[in-house]
Design an enzyme around this catalytic site. Structure first.
Site, PDB file in Angstrom:
ATOM      1  N   CYS A 112      23.937  70.156  79.349  1.00 15.46           N
ATOM      2  CA  CYS A 112      25.111  70.895  78.842  1.00 15.46           C
ATOM      3  C   CYS A 112      24.862  71.522  77.476  1.00 15.46           C
ATOM      4  CB  CYS A 112      26.329  69.973  78.771  1.00 15.46           C
ATOM      5  SG  CYS A 112      26.754  69.328  80.384  1.00 15.46           S
ATOM      6  N   HIS A 279      31.314  73.900  74.614  1.00 19.81           N
ATOM      7  CA  HIS A 279      30.936  73.618  76.001  1.00 19.81           C
ATOM      8  C   HIS A 279      32.186  73.212  76.790  1.00 19.81           C
ATOM      9  CE1 HIS A 279      29.136  72.018  79.519  1.00 19.81           C
ATOM     10  NE2 HIS A 279      29.423  70.762  79.223  1.00 19.81           N
ATOM     11  N   ASN A 309      33.040  72.954  84.977  1.00 20.61           N
ATOM     12  CA  ASN A 309      31.895  72.751  84.090  1.00 20.61           C
ATOM     13  C   ASN A 309      30.645  73.339  84.755  1.00 20.61           C
ATOM     14  OD1 ASN A 309      29.782  71.765  82.555  1.00 20.61           O
ATOM     15  ND2 ASN A 309      30.574  69.670  82.443  1.00 20.61           N
TER      16      ASN A 309
HETATM   17  O1  UT7 Z   1      29.383  68.197  80.618  1.00 17.21           O
HETATM   18  C1  UT7 Z   1      28.925  66.910  80.710  1.00 17.21           C
HETATM   19  C2  UT7 Z   1      29.710  66.026  79.903  1.00 17.21           C
HETATM   20  N1  UT7 Z   1      30.719  65.382  80.714  1.00 17.21           N
HETATM   21  C3  UT7 Z   1      31.893  65.151  80.188  1.00 17.21           C
HETATM   22  O2  UT7 Z   1      32.131  65.543  79.076  1.00 17.21           O
HETATM   23  C4  UT7 Z   1      32.910  64.333  80.978  1.00 17.21           C
HETATM   24  C5  UT7 Z   1      33.719  63.489  80.036  1.00 17.21           C
HETATM   25  N2  UT7 Z   1      34.711  62.662  80.736  1.00 17.21           N
HETATM   26  C6  UT7 Z   1      35.819  63.173  81.316  1.00 17.21           C
HETATM   27  O3  UT7 Z   1      36.016  64.361  81.286  1.00 17.21           O
HETATM   28  C7  UT7 Z   1      36.824  62.227  81.920  1.00 17.21           C
HETATM   29  O4  UT7 Z   1      36.473  60.902  81.587  1.00 17.21           O
HETATM   30  C8  UT7 Z   1      36.952  62.365  83.461  1.00 17.21           C
HETATM   31  C9  UT7 Z   1      37.664  63.663  83.789  1.00 17.21           C
HETATM   32  C10 UT7 Z   1      35.588  62.313  84.097  1.00 17.21           C
HETATM   33  C11 UT7 Z   1      37.793  61.213  84.042  1.00 17.21           C
HETATM   34  O5  UT7 Z   1      39.052  61.144  83.420  1.00 17.21           O
HETATM   35  P1  UT7 Z   1      39.654  59.728  83.018  1.00 17.21           P
HETATM   36  O6  UT7 Z   1      40.988  59.989  82.468  1.00 17.21           O
HETATM   37  O7  UT7 Z   1      38.650  59.062  82.131  1.00 17.21           O
HETATM   38  O8  UT7 Z   1      39.809  59.011  84.423  1.00 17.21           O
HETATM   39  P2  UT7 Z   1      39.184  57.628  84.933  1.00 17.21           P
HETATM   40  O9  UT7 Z   1      37.723  57.783  85.146  1.00 17.21           O
HETATM   41  O10 UT7 Z   1      39.639  56.528  84.038  1.00 17.21           O
HETATM   42  O11 UT7 Z   1      39.882  57.449  86.331  1.00 17.21           O
HETATM   43  C12 UT7 Z   1      41.274  57.158  86.398  1.00 17.21           C
HETATM   44  C13 UT7 Z   1      41.644  56.934  87.859  1.00 17.21           C
HETATM   45  C14 UT7 Z   1      40.759  55.931  88.596  1.00 17.21           C
HETATM   46  O12 UT7 Z   1      41.574  55.184  89.450  1.00 17.21           O
HETATM   47  P3  UT7 Z   1      42.066  53.696  89.019  1.00 17.21           P
HETATM   48  O13 UT7 Z   1      40.784  52.925  88.847  1.00 17.21           O
HETATM   49  O14 UT7 Z   1      42.829  53.889  87.760  1.00 17.21           O
HETATM   50  O15 UT7 Z   1      42.889  53.296  90.192  1.00 17.21           O
HETATM   51  C15 UT7 Z   1      39.827  56.813  89.397  1.00 17.21           C
HETATM   52  O16 UT7 Z   1      39.394  56.179  90.588  1.00 17.21           O
HETATM   53  O17 UT7 Z   1      41.523  58.178  88.587  1.00 17.21           O
HETATM   54  C16 UT7 Z   1      40.733  57.964  89.764  1.00 17.21           C
HETATM   55  N3  UT7 Z   1      39.991  59.187  90.029  1.00 17.21           N
HETATM   56  C17 UT7 Z   1      40.484  60.202  90.778  1.00 17.21           C
HETATM   57  N4  UT7 Z   1      41.638  60.372  91.429  1.00 17.21           N
HETATM   58  C18 UT7 Z   1      41.836  61.521  92.073  1.00 17.21           C
HETATM   59  C19 UT7 Z   1      38.755  59.541  89.590  1.00 17.21           C
HETATM   60  N5  UT7 Z   1      38.440  60.760  90.023  1.00 17.21           N
HETATM   61  C20 UT7 Z   1      39.499  61.207  90.757  1.00 17.21           C
HETATM   62  C21 UT7 Z   1      39.758  62.392  91.465  1.00 17.21           C
HETATM   63  N6  UT7 Z   1      40.942  62.500  92.103  1.00 17.21           N
HETATM   64  N7  UT7 Z   1      38.887  63.417  91.499  1.00 17.21           N
END
Ligand code: UT7
Length: 352
Positions: A112, A279, A309
């Protein structure tokens, strides 16, 4: 001597995939994706179109915008983590297919942060007086990472929407990563200019490899013989792994630090930046960085809602769209910032 961006262009695949189409093949929703990331849609290549092909479209457009002939380009820097071939990199692929002279081509990764590192390298090549006109490309295709079963035609509206419960469960197991990424490329021409007020003022680049597992591909590497096995494919080890929350935290702290550092080096207040191009990984990260730096939203443009992204593609695509929209006027102070797998991160300051 200044390194000046004299033209830009983009290469965006034609297939548009709104969030609702992904919800047909896995357990996700438009609401979840928008709320967590700000993404509304992304673009997907068709099979056969790789990061080199997208990069070439962007490069041709950048050359036309700069009014620079192919034989005047004297170096290429191609940033991608998803090259057409394991080796060689995309540089020689693009050089031959575009009919560029037998000039040096540099293939760099840095994921990235790839385009940011590429800009820094272009400026260094120009400052060293080895090169005068450098074509810089950032391009990535993420779709080959997504081992969806019966998903492709459905997502782009060609299929009948039939996904078996097993396929749906498999696709859902990857949803935390797949919904965030799209395919896309951007390119710029960077030229040496004497007595020009425009140009790069400085950059600060950083790496910290103490936790590469935060964002990496565990399989398909040369620690194993052969470097990719059926077992790795079956176990999903060729799909990137991401500790989302950990990377998020790094992004909202490291990028502001880098922006402050590059501004301090140049003796410039952060508040005097006209534009901060970050980014595009997550709208919440973009907003968090802007807030940390005290910059109003109008100074921190974003297009993640339309492209997701695109890794090395995000910064040149965003830069190009700002130019197209007339948001970059002569004399403006523009700061580029990125963070991604490695971790690599940093910032660069540019006078438009
Ligand atoms: O460019 C490379 C650099 N990458 C980044 O900068 C990514 C940085 N991180 C992020 O952008 C965020 O952490 C994410 C968007 C990846 C995730 O957001 P979050 O608010 O941290 O969500 P989470 O991982 O804590 O997931 C929350 C819930 C989980 O369910 P439970 O365990 O709370 O029941 C996941 O299983 O959301 C669930 N979940 C989804 N639900 C529906 C994860 N992905 C999805 C999805 N659709 N696509």
């Amino acid at each position: 001597m200044k390194s000046v961006i004299t033209g830009s262009g983009i290469g965006i695949p034609k297939n548009v995939v709104p969030n609702a189409m992904l919800a047909k093949i896995m357990d996700t929703s438009d609401e979840w994706i928008r709320t967590r990331s700000g993404i509304e849609q992304r673009h997907y290549v068709d099979p056969g179109q790789g990061s080199a092909e997208l990069g070439m479209i962007a490069a041709e457009a950048a050359l036309a915008a700069a009014g620079v002939a192919k034989d005047a380009i004297d170096a290429v820097i191609f940033a991608t983590m998803t090259p057409n071939y394991f080796f060689p990199g995309n540089g020689p692929v693009l050089q031959a297919r575009m009919g560029l002279p037998n000039i040096p081509t540099f293939d760099i990764r840095q994921q990235c942060s790839g385009f940011l590192y590429a800009l820094d390298l272009a400026d260094s090549l120009i400052q060293s007086r080895k090169h005068r006109r450098v074509l810089v490309i950032g391009s990535d295709v993420h779709t080959p990472f997504m081992p969806w079963q019966n998903g492709w035609d459905v997502t782009i509206g060609r299929g009948d929407g039939t996904v078996t419960p097993e396929q749906y469960a498999h696709n859902t197991s990857l949803r935390d990563r797949t919904v965030l990424f799209g395919d896309g490329a951007g390119a710029v021409v960077v030229e040496a200019r004497e007595g020009d007020a425009r140009g790069f003022l400085g950059s600060r680049l950083f790496s910290d490899g103490s936790n590469i597992e935060a964002l990496y591909v565990p399989g398909a590497g040369f620690r194993d013989r052969p470097f990719v096995t059926h077992e790795q494919l079956d176990a999903g080890l060729t799909v990137p792994v991401m500790e989302g929350k950990a990377v998020f935290k790094e992004a909202v702290t490291r990028m502001p630090e880098a922006v402050r550092a590059v501004c301090a080096d140049a003796g410039i207040e952060v508040a005097s930046l006209d534009l901060l191009l970050i980014h595009q990984a997550n709208l919440r990260i973009i907003e968090g960085v802007a807030k940390n730096l005290g910059l109003p939203p109008e100074k921190v443009p974003h297009n993640i809602e339309r492209y997701g992204n695109t890794t090395a593609g995000t910064l040149p695509i965003l830069y190009h769209e700002c130019v197209q929209q007339g948001r970059i006027a002569d004399g403006m102070l523009v700061c580029f910032a990125a963070l991604g797998s490695g971790l690599h991160w940093g910032a660069a300051l540019y006078r438009a």
